[in-house]
Design an enzyme around this catalytic site. Structure first.
Site, PDB file in Angstrom:
ATOM      1  N   ARG A   1       0.820  -1.218   0.000  1.00  0.00           N
ATOM      2  CA  ARG A   1       0.000   0.000   0.000  1.00  0.00           C
ATOM      3  C   ARG A   1       0.850   1.263   0.000  1.00  0.00           C
ATOM      4  O   ARG A   1       0.488   2.250  -0.641  1.00  0.00           O
ATOM      5  CB  ARG A   1      -0.977  -0.033   1.166  1.00  0.00           C
ATOM      6  CG  ARG A   1      -2.080  -1.070   0.924  1.00  0.00           C
ATOM      7  CD  ARG A   1      -3.073  -1.098   2.043  1.00  0.00           C
ATOM      8  NE  ARG A   1      -4.193  -1.971   1.733  1.00  0.00           N
ATOM      9  CZ  ARG A   1      -4.785  -2.751   2.618  1.00  0.00           C
ATOM     10  NH1 ARG A   1      -4.378  -2.767   3.883  1.00  0.00           N
ATOM     11  NH2 ARG A   1      -5.803  -3.503   2.257  1.00  0.00           N
TER      12      ARG A   1
ATOM     13  N   HIS B   1      -6.505  -6.353  -0.952  1.00  0.00           N
ATOM     14  CA  HIS B   1      -7.325  -6.799   0.180  1.00  0.00           C
ATOM     15  C   HIS B   1      -6.764  -8.132   0.618  1.00  0.00           C
ATOM     16  O   HIS B   1      -6.320  -8.930  -0.200  1.00  0.00           O
ATOM     17  CB  HIS B   1      -8.789  -6.981  -0.251  1.00  0.00           C
ATOM     18  CG  HIS B   1      -9.597  -7.766   0.731  1.00  0.00           C
ATOM     19  ND1 HIS B   1     -10.242  -7.180   1.787  1.00  0.00           N
ATOM     20  CD2 HIS B   1      -9.828  -9.109   0.841  1.00  0.00           C
ATOM     21  CE1 HIS B   1     -10.855  -8.125   2.495  1.00  0.00           C
ATOM     22  NE2 HIS B   1     -10.620  -9.305   1.938  1.00  0.00           N
TER      23      HIS B   1
END
Length: 140
Positions: free
Chosen positions: A104, A117
């Site tokens: 991320r 995810h």
């Protein structure tokens, strides 16, 4: 240490920027094996079902819209403590708070477009894997 499986998803914000290979490399470089993978374009119904736990949250509509905006890679990862390892590799949900070197921090655009995810617990992993894969599709 236990060998376990976890569910992982590369979201449309990343696939649309052609980051699938770069993100997959991070998983593999950190000792996670991909034992199932497919590219899907989620329908609204699939996205609403997968993220049903967030149905009452204010961001639900935006989440469903984002998840149906392009192709998604759904995967099963396997390795020692795969659930925790995957969560560490992904980094904090908000990329501004994610540690250097995490997926991320490296690739996410925002908290809403955070590229990946991953399951947060063994029970969740089992549910999420079963949502997208038949047992016969997991080979490893």
């Amino acid at each position: 240490m236990a060998i376990e499986r976890t569910f992982s998803m590369i979201k449309p914000d990343a696939t649309k920027r052609n980051l699938t290979g770069a993100i997959t490399k991070v998983f593999e470089d950190n000792g996670l094996r991909i034992v199932a993978s497919k590219r899907v374009w989620m329908s609204k119904r699939e996205a609403e079902g997968f993220y049903a736990v967030h149905k009452e949250r204010p961001f639900f509509g935006e989440l469903v819209e984002g998840m149906t905006s392009g192709p998604t890679i759904v995967q099963v990862l396997e390795g020692e403590n795969a659930i925790l390892k995957n969560r560490e590799i992904m980094g904090a949900t908000n990329p501004a708070q994610a540690a250097e070197g995490t997926i991320r921090k490296s690739f996410a655009l925002s908290i809403g477009e955070n590229s990946v995810h991953g399951s947060d617990a063994p029970e969740t992993a089992a549910q999420e894997i079963a949502y997208w894969f038949a047992e016969t599709e997991i080979v490893g």
